[in-house]
Design a protein around this motif. Sequence first.
Motif, short mmCIF file in Angstrom:
data_model
loop_
_atom_site.label_atom_id
_atom_site.label_comp_id
_atom_site.label_asym_id
_atom_site.label_seq_id
_atom_site.Cartn_x
_atom_site.Cartn_y
_atom_site.Cartn_z
N GLN A 61 8.57 2.67 -14.88
CA GLN A 61 9.88 2.28 -15.41
C GLN A 61 10.62 1.40 -14.42
O GLN A 61 11.23 0.40 -14.79
CB GLN A 61 10.70 3.52 -15.74
CG GLN A 61 12.03 3.20 -16.39
CD GLN A 61 12.79 4.44 -16.78
OE1 GLN A 61 12.45 5.55 -16.39
NE2 GLN A 61 13.84 4.26 -17.55
N ASN A 62 10.55 1.74 -13.15
CA ASN A 62 11.20 0.95 -12.11
C ASN A 62 10.59 -0.45 -12.04
O ASN A 62 11.33 -1.45 -11.92
CB ASN A 62 11.06 1.66 -10.76
CG ASN A 62 11.88 1.01 -9.68
OD1 ASN A 62 12.73 0.19 -9.94
ND2 ASN A 62 11.62 1.38 -8.44
N LEU A 63 9.28 -0.55 -12.14
CA LEU A 63 8.62 -1.87 -12.13
C LEU A 63 9.03 -2.71 -13.34
O LEU A 63 9.23 -3.92 -13.22
CB LEU A 63 7.10 -1.70 -12.06
CG LEU A 63 6.55 -1.17 -10.74
CD1 LEU A 63 5.06 -0.89 -10.85
CD2 LEU A 63 6.83 -2.15 -9.62
N ARG A 64 9.13 -2.07 -14.51
CA ARG A 64 9.56 -2.81 -15.71
C ARG A 64 10.99 -3.33 -15.53
O ARG A 64 11.29 -4.46 -15.89
CB ARG A 64 9.49 -1.91 -16.94
CG ARG A 64 8.15 -1.89 -17.61
CD ARG A 64 8.21 -1.25 -18.99
NE ARG A 64 8.52 0.16 -18.94
CZ ARG A 64 7.63 1.14 -18.83
NH1 ARG A 64 6.37 0.85 -18.76
NH2 ARG A 64 8.02 2.40 -18.80
N GLN A 65 11.88 -2.50 -14.97
CA GLN A 65 13.26 -2.92 -14.74
C GLN A 65 13.33 -4.08 -13.77
O GLN A 65 14.08 -5.03 -13.97
CB GLN A 65 14.09 -1.75 -14.24
CG GLN A 65 14.37 -0.70 -15.28
CD GLN A 65 15.05 0.53 -14.72
OE1 GLN A 65 15.09 0.74 -13.51
NE2 GLN A 65 15.57 1.37 -15.60
N GLN A 66 12.53 -4.03 -12.70
CA GLN A 66 12.50 -5.13 -11.74
C GLN A 66 11.98 -6.40 -12.38
O GLN A 66 12.49 -7.49 -12.12
CB GLN A 66 11.62 -4.75 -10.54
CG GLN A 66 12.22 -3.72 -9.63
CD GLN A 66 11.27 -3.33 -8.51
OE1 GLN A 66 10.14 -3.77 -8.44
NE2 GLN A 66 11.75 -2.47 -7.62
#
Length: 149
Positions: A61-66
């Motif tokens: 999820q963090n990678l998608r947001q970045q």
Amino acid sequence: MTTSGKKIRIPQPVLQVSVDAALLPKSPVKPAGASAAPGSDGKARINIVAPIAPKAVALRQNLRQQSVKAAVARVDAAIEANTVSPTEAKALVLALAEKIVGPGAAAEKWYRSHHLAAFGGRTPAQMVRAGELPALVAHMKGDAAKPKG
């Protein structure tokens, strides 16, 4: 043992094991991951899928947001540099218009015929053709941030 029938996602670890075919449910539908027929020894092959750890879900999820933030930054930089093609500019303005007036035909009608008082009564289409995309986008983002009603 029941199976969900879902396809196996690549990042999940999978272990294939042999089990006694008599332990499998007796249904006309073949369980996902089981071999077509039990072997002569009465065994069947079953896929066991490990669940995804909560830390891995949070990382994804963090990678998608970045990734989304980086894409937005690239679009904003292209707008500021005035290197957006007319087709891309129209698509961008229509996407922003959908947040303001609604999807589909309403956004297209707004794009072609809504006169903006802040820009001398010109339509968004006229502003895009004139190359004034940065000012139009800033205006639209301000309108989108206002509460509706």
